[in-house]
Design an enzyme around this catalytic site. Sequence first.
Site, PDB file in Angstrom:
ATOM      1  N   LYS A   1       0.823  -1.215   0.000  1.00 59.34           N
ATOM      2  CA  LYS A   1       0.000   0.000   0.000  1.00 59.34           C
ATOM      3  C   LYS A   1       0.856   1.265   0.000  1.00 59.34           C
ATOM      4  O   LYS A   1       0.332   2.375   0.064  1.00 59.34           O
ATOM      5  CB  LYS A   1      -0.922   0.011   1.234  1.00 59.34           C
TER       6      LYS A   1
ATOM      7  N   LYS B   1     -12.933 -22.639   2.456  1.00 61.95           N
ATOM      8  CA  LYS B   1     -12.747 -23.077   3.834  1.00 61.95           C
ATOM      9  C   LYS B   1     -13.563 -22.185   4.781  1.00 61.95           C
ATOM     10  O   LYS B   1     -13.575 -20.963   4.613  1.00 61.95           O
ATOM     11  CB  LYS B   1     -11.254 -22.978   4.145  1.00 61.95           C
TER      12      LYS B   1
ATOM     13  N   LYS C   1     -13.727 -17.107   9.692  1.00 63.89           N
ATOM     14  CA  LYS C   1     -14.298 -15.824  10.060  1.00 63.89           C
ATOM     15  C   LYS C   1     -13.942 -14.762   9.024  1.00 63.89           C
ATOM     16  O   LYS C   1     -14.750 -13.903   8.678  1.00 63.89           O
ATOM     17  CB  LYS C   1     -13.756 -15.429  11.434  1.00 63.89           C
TER      18      LYS C   1
END
Length: 332
Positions: free
Chosen positions: A119, A200, A203
Amino acid sequence: MKKVSLTGIKPTGILHIGNYFGAIKPALNLAKDYDARYFIADYHALNTMKDPKELASNIREVAAGWLAAGLDPEKVIFYRQSSVPETFELSTMLMAFTSKGLMNRAHAYKAAVQENSEKGEDPDAGVNMGLFTYPVLMAADILLFDSDVVPVGKDQVQHIEMAQDIAQAVNFNYKEEVLKIPRAAVQDSVAVVPGLDGRKMSKSYNNTIPVFTPEKQLRKLIMRIVTNSQAVEEPKDPETSQIYLLYALFASQDEQAALASRYRQGGMGWGEAKEELFRVVNRELSPLRERFEAIMADPAALDKILEQGAEKARPIARATLKRLRKAAGIDP
Ligand code: TRP
């Protein structure tokens, strides 16, 4: 004497069925043959979780989840990391034996640095010292309890290797086995649990089925599983269907064989397969959900269980710390 199994559970999110099959069930299985010490790694979570309410409720929910899943606090020493302050004393001592270069090579830190450079930002932007020294605290968790095996997922293996390196540096310096060298127990037999979108379950992909979600919500999530556009009449391949792969985790051998043969015959649509999946998932999870709700309804009792666990853990911790302080020449 039984060998020691130890693992830490970072309370950064609510438990989903990927955690249930990948971490909770294997760790509870190990607890049958080992002296198990399982703890809530709340100081590890602090690195990323700065909202006090959210952290406090995650800690309770994750603890209640393990108890609801069958952890017996009479047999397993179950505690909060923060209630065993010897951990942080050991961590400070281990800092003196941990080269900065070792920490520079940790996957999580390297990933953060790489993301920053991509970035165009400062390499260490957003990296706190808790993240940077994460493996040292984790080594302290493990070494404090003379752990033989540490049940973890593949992503944690590097951390266990670092704990070994740090312990070896200590033992080498004092020319005695002050700290026990642990080993990782990675469950490679555990199937990857597919998520709602076929990747998979994780979260970070936002594709999870929480273990303790209410029945209605559970059904909704299962109905949301992504499928291909095969018509009802078409024969279907069980091995490439995530509905079937999830089913296999919850169903008996006979049920699996029956569903596989219905798939192959054709005539079973995805909607019907999802209903069948919901049935077996709910069958396994409803008693857990009931226990979970009962535990969550009495937070004082839950806190007491964790405090009693810490009381059992601390004498073991103090003995290890004393051994190391003595070896180091810092024994008052
Ligand atoms: N780092 C582990 C994770 O992210 C959690 C953890 C903290 C842990 N301390 C530990 C695991 C000690 C095993 C042993 O899942």
